[in-house]
Design an enzyme around this catalytic site. Sequence first.
Site, PDB file in Angstrom:
ATOM      1  N   HIS A 217       6.186 -32.894  17.183  1.00 48.91           N
ATOM      2  CA  HIS A 217       6.533 -32.638  15.783  1.00 48.91           C
ATOM      3  C   HIS A 217       7.216 -31.280  15.729  1.00 48.91           C
ATOM      4  O   HIS A 217       6.824 -30.336  16.428  1.00 48.91           O
ATOM      5  CB  HIS A 217       5.262 -32.648  14.931  1.00 48.91           C
TER       6      HIS A 217
ATOM      7  N   ASN B 274      11.629 -28.614   9.724  1.00 52.65           N
ATOM      8  CA  ASN B 274      10.469 -29.514   9.730  1.00 52.65           C
ATOM      9  C   ASN B 274      10.729 -30.659   8.750  1.00 52.65           C
ATOM     10  O   ASN B 274      10.725 -30.460   7.535  1.00 52.65           O
ATOM     11  CB  ASN B 274       9.228 -28.709   9.338  1.00 52.65           C
TER      12      ASN B 274
ATOM     13  N   CYS C 195       2.549 -34.437   7.984  1.00 52.48           N
ATOM     14  CA  CYS C 195       3.509 -34.341   9.100  1.00 52.48           C
ATOM     15  C   CYS C 195       3.151 -35.251  10.267  1.00 52.48           C
ATOM     16  O   CYS C 195       3.989 -35.521  11.124  1.00 52.48           O
ATOM     17  CB  CYS C 195       3.604 -32.900   9.585  1.00 52.48           C
TER      18      CYS C 195
HETATM   19  N1  COA Z   1      11.479 -13.708   5.426  1.00 59.12           N
HETATM   20  C1  COA Z   1      11.090 -12.449   5.633  1.00 59.12           C
HETATM   21  N2  COA Z   1       9.789 -12.073   5.640  1.00 59.12           N
HETATM   22  C2  COA Z   1       8.872 -13.032   5.434  1.00 59.12           C
HETATM   23  C3  COA Z   1       9.217 -14.393   5.219  1.00 59.12           C
HETATM   24  C4  COA Z   1      10.589 -14.710   5.209  1.00 59.12           C
HETATM   25  N3  COA Z   1      11.032 -15.949   5.008  1.00 59.12           N
HETATM   26  N4  COA Z   1       8.093 -15.111   5.053  1.00 59.12           N
HETATM   27  C5  COA Z   1       7.061 -14.258   5.166  1.00 59.12           C
HETATM   28  N5  COA Z   1       7.531 -13.006   5.393  1.00 59.12           N
HETATM   29  C6  COA Z   1       6.767 -11.783   5.591  1.00 59.12           C
HETATM   30  C7  COA Z   1       5.384 -11.859   5.007  1.00 59.12           C
HETATM   31  O1  COA Z   1       5.406 -11.547   3.629  1.00 59.12           O
HETATM   32  C8  COA Z   1       4.644 -10.840   5.831  1.00 59.12           C
HETATM   33  O2  COA Z   1       4.939  -9.564   5.297  1.00 59.12           O
HETATM   34  P1  COA Z   1       3.800  -8.412   5.261  1.00 59.12           P
HETATM   35  O3  COA Z   1       3.436  -8.180   6.708  1.00 59.12           O
HETATM   36  O4  COA Z   1       4.513  -7.284   4.608  1.00 59.12           O
HETATM   37  O5  COA Z   1       2.694  -8.993   4.462  1.00 59.12           O
HETATM   38  C9  COA Z   1       5.298 -10.924   7.201  1.00 59.12           C
HETATM   39  O6  COA Z   1       6.565 -11.577   6.986  1.00 59.12           O
HETATM   40  C10 COA Z   1       4.504 -11.724   8.219  1.00 59.12           C
HETATM   41  O7  COA Z   1       4.057 -12.931   7.608  1.00 59.12           O
HETATM   42  P2  COA Z   1       3.246 -14.021   8.393  1.00 59.12           P
HETATM   43  O8  COA Z   1       2.909 -15.129   7.459  1.00 59.12           O
HETATM   44  O9  COA Z   1       2.123 -13.344   9.136  1.00 59.12           O
HETATM   45  O10 COA Z   1       4.348 -14.480   9.462  1.00 59.12           O
HETATM   46  P3  COA Z   1       4.203 -15.472  10.659  1.00 59.12           P
HETATM   47  O11 COA Z   1       4.632 -14.835  11.906  1.00 59.12           O
HETATM   48  O12 COA Z   1       2.864 -16.166  10.652  1.00 59.12           O
HETATM   49  O13 COA Z   1       5.307 -16.558  10.326  1.00 59.12           O
HETATM   50  C11 COA Z   1       5.415 -18.805   9.495  1.00 59.12           C
HETATM   51  C12 COA Z   1       5.219 -17.336   9.150  1.00 59.12           C
HETATM   52  C13 COA Z   1       5.278 -19.604   8.223  1.00 59.12           C
HETATM   53  C14 COA Z   1       6.795 -18.950  10.067  1.00 59.12           C
HETATM   54  C15 COA Z   1       4.365 -19.233  10.553  1.00 59.12           C
HETATM   55  O14 COA Z   1       3.097 -18.800  10.160  1.00 59.12           O
HETATM   56  C16 COA Z   1       4.332 -20.704  10.773  1.00 59.12           C
HETATM   57  O15 COA Z   1       5.290 -21.313  11.188  1.00 59.12           O
HETATM   58  N6  COA Z   1       3.173 -21.309  10.531  1.00 59.12           N
HETATM   59  C17 COA Z   1       2.988 -22.721  10.755  1.00 59.12           C
HETATM   60  C18 COA Z   1       3.568 -23.447   9.604  1.00 59.12           C
HETATM   61  C19 COA Z   1       3.628 -24.895   9.855  1.00 59.12           C
HETATM   62  O16 COA Z   1       3.799 -25.315  10.958  1.00 59.12           O
HETATM   63  N7  COA Z   1       3.525 -25.663   8.780  1.00 59.12           N
HETATM   64  C20 COA Z   1       3.687 -27.052   8.810  1.00 59.12           C
HETATM   65  C21 COA Z   1       2.689 -27.685   9.678  1.00 59.12           C
HETATM   66  S1  COA Z   1       3.128 -29.334   9.779  1.00 59.12           S
END
Ligand code: COA
Length: 322
Positions: free
Chosen positions: A249, A279, A114
């Site tokens: 980004h 993204n 990214c």
């Molecule tokens: N819809 C509904 N629930 C979802 C889901 C979705 N699309 N994706 C994950 N969940 C659930 C998980 O299974 C988890 O359930 P549990 O508590 O029963 O285990 C819960 O939501 C929380 O998951 P978590 O991963 O802790 O959520 P989060 O608040 O961290 O959000 C992201 C997830 C991916 C949105 C976030 O972590 C993020 O944006 N991370 C950075 C990613 C990034 O920037 N990547 C590219 C870098 S260039």
Amino acid sequence: MSRYSRIAGTGGYLPETVRTNYDIAKMVDTTNEWILERTGIFSRHIAAAHETASSMAEIASLQAIAESGRNAEDIDLIVLATSSPDRVFPSTACLLQQRLNIRNCASFDVQAACSGFIFALSVADQYIRAGNAKRVLVVGSEINSRLVDWTDRTTCILFGDGAGAVLLEVSDEPGVMSTHISSDGRYRDLLYLPSAPREKSCCGVGERYIKMQGNDVFKIAVNTLGKIVDETLAANHLEKSDIDWLVPHQANIRIITATAKKLKMPMDRVVCTIETQGNTSSASVPLAFNQAVRDGRIQRGQTVLMEAFGGGFAWGSALVRY
Ligand code: COA
């Protein structure tokens, strides 16, 4: 006389098809509300079957070249960032060179996930400053929709397709004031694509898709970006209040907001495209920059901080006087 690079033109391309959160909620167990609240994304563009990273790059590049008032043959280097190349080799930059019908110019890809565009901009700036190039086409182009597992709700909600480009040219004044790039391979397992995109039969299902520990990526991204904006300002002896625009980004609105807060930037000075683009990896910074230039927000003479973070981890920033 000092030699710098400046952005002479910008361009962008987004595929026609739009996939909303409601569309994704029909594919995996998720809701529009969950995606919007956790990421700030409502929709993303999805490339058509005939499109490739080089075909999208061509459209963005032609716009950037036209905007600069130059011709394709004036370009003496192409640096293209992608993690979704048309082919493993030749480089997508080389395929773009052919599409633009440019001869006698070097072209190569940069791969920093990214952060690819910031890395490509940094390379291009060094070539110009060193006197080895006069006009460099710098591009980020990605077809992430072919790299994500559309049955995995933790990743498929995040990504989109698109291409952004700038034409960088030699100048007596900056221009690009400084670029800062860094990487740390210790984090290689937190965000990665196991194998290069290729025919289905070449590797097992599951080997072909982006893998991510979203939560860990999130925390490290926020910390790292906070540090890099401080380093960038310090290197240029600038205060936070000297920055007119933040062009981050676009990975997650909460990461963007945290960085803006660190910079004490109100959100109306932050260029956000995430809601409608998701993204787009290496395309996200040039796409956001292009959008804000075209709609008149970013004006000539203003100071713009670009930053990115992604797989590697690899991260970087560029301070630009537009
Ligand atoms: N819809 C509904 N629930 C979802 C889901 C979705 N699309 N994706 C994950 N969940 C659930 C998980 O299974 C988890 O359930 P549990 O508590 O029963 O285990 C819960 O939501 C929380 O998951 P978590 O991963 O802790 O959520 P989060 O608040 O961290 O959000 C992201 C997830 C991916 C949105 C976030 O972590 C993020 O944006 N991370 C950075 C990613 C990034 O920037 N990547 C590219 C870098 S260039």
